[in-house]
Motif scaffolding. Structure first.
Motif, PDB file in Angstrom:
ATOM      1  N   UNK A   1      -7.157   2.004  -3.594  1.00 23.92           N
ATOM      2  CA  UNK A   1      -6.064   1.420  -2.811  1.00 23.92           C
ATOM      3  C   UNK A   1      -6.602   1.048  -1.441  1.00 23.92           C
ATOM      4  N   UNK A   2      -5.811   0.232  -0.739  1.00 23.23           N
ATOM      5  CA  UNK A   2      -6.227  -0.205   0.589  1.00 23.23           C
ATOM      6  C   UNK A   2      -5.004  -0.615   1.400  1.00 23.23           C
TER       7      UNK A   2
ATOM      8  N   UNK B   1       6.761  -3.091  -5.991  1.00 24.50           N
ATOM      9  CA  UNK B   1       6.574  -4.519  -6.263  1.00 24.50           C
ATOM     10  C   UNK B   1       5.174  -4.724  -6.846  1.00 24.50           C
ATOM     11  N   UNK B   2       5.020  -5.802  -7.597  1.00 24.08           N
ATOM     12  CA  UNK B   2       3.730  -6.122  -8.201  1.00 24.08           C
ATOM     13  C   UNK B   2       3.140  -7.362  -7.559  1.00 24.08           C
ATOM     14  N   UNK B   3       1.803  -7.433  -7.556  1.00 22.22           N
ATOM     15  CA  UNK B   3       1.119  -8.569  -6.933  1.00 22.22           C
ATOM     16  C   UNK B   3      -0.075  -8.994  -7.776  1.00 22.22           C
TER      17      UNK B   3
ATOM     18  N   UNK C   1      -6.835 -10.270 -10.498  1.00 24.49           N
ATOM     19  CA  UNK C   1      -6.393  -8.897 -10.755  1.00 24.49           C
ATOM     20  C   UNK C   1      -4.926  -8.687 -10.502  1.00 24.49           C
ATOM     21  N   UNK C   2      -4.460  -7.536 -10.931  1.00 26.29           N
ATOM     22  CA  UNK C   2      -3.070  -7.127 -10.776  1.00 26.29           C
ATOM     23  C   UNK C   2      -3.033  -5.863  -9.924  1.00 26.29           C
ATOM     24  N   UNK C   3      -2.089  -5.811  -8.988  1.00 25.53           N
ATOM     25  CA  UNK C   3      -1.979  -4.678  -8.075  1.00 25.53           C
ATOM     26  C   UNK C   3      -0.514  -4.302  -7.884  1.00 25.53           C
ATOM     27  N   UNK C   4      -0.313  -3.128  -7.319  1.00 25.69           N
ATOM     28  CA  UNK C   4       1.034  -2.638  -7.019  1.00 25.69           C
ATOM     29  C   UNK C   4       1.143  -2.358  -5.529  1.00 25.69           C
TER      30      UNK C   4
ATOM     31  N   UNK D   1      -2.398  -0.882  -4.360  1.00 29.22           N
ATOM     32  CA  UNK D   1      -3.206  -0.119  -5.320  1.00 29.22           C
ATOM     33  C   UNK D   1      -3.620  -1.030  -6.463  1.00 29.22           C
ATOM     34  N   UNK D   2      -4.877  -0.954  -6.851  1.00 29.98           N
ATOM     35  CA  UNK D   2      -5.382  -1.737  -7.983  1.00 29.98           C
ATOM     36  C   UNK D   2      -4.757  -1.227  -9.271  1.00 29.98           C
ATOM     37  N   UNK D   3      -4.353  -2.148 -10.141  1.00 30.77           N
ATOM     38  CA  UNK D   3      -3.849  -1.778 -11.466  1.00 30.77           C
ATOM     39  C   UNK D   3      -4.853  -2.140 -12.558  1.00 30.77           C
TER      40      UNK D   3
END
Length: 137
Positions: free
Chosen positions: A23-24, A45-47, A60-63, A85-87
């Protein structure tokens, strides 16, 4: 839940860096409209993480894992950040060229406002992008 596309220069901080770190703090957002979008994010939320520069692709997909807060590295109450956070990596990256050629992305802010670093993604666009990243279009 809302959906977002977060742009990053892969030479500075790539999705692979996010995976490594877990995460960052998502910082460095300067544009007032991008900051407005960032301030509306909610935990959960998702990004989609989008590499800019030469790559120009969803990678990539992250939260989003925090509410927005004032950037602790700056002395400016107008500058907000969130924790991300990386998913997972996407199975099939989706390039900007693919998105531009796909008529399902009419009015997508990624195309309308190409310099925006935080882009809201309507659910219909999100679902189509997820289909494309899985190679199930």
């Amino acid at each position: 839940m809302a959906y977002w596309l977060l742009k990053t220069e892969p030479e500075n901080y790539s999705y692979f860096d996010l995976e490594r770190d877990g995460s960052t703090v998502w910082d460095g957002v300067n544009n007032s409209l991008a900051l407005k979008h960032l301030r509306t994010m909610l935990s959960g939320d998702l990004a989609l993480i989008y590499h800019t520069g030469k790559e120009r692709q969803v990678i990539g997909l992250a939260e989003i894992v925090s509410q927005p807060y004032i950037d602790p590295a700056l002395n400016d109450s107008k500058r907000a950040v969130v924790d991300v956070r990386a998913l997972r990596r996407v199975h099939q990256p989706v390039t900007l060229a693919q998105i531009k050629q796909d008529n399902k992305f009419t009015d997508f802010d990624l195309l309308r406002l190409p310099r925006l670093s935080v882009v809201p993604v309507w659910e219909v666009y999100w679902q189509h992008l997820i289909e494309l990243t899985n190679g199930t279009n």
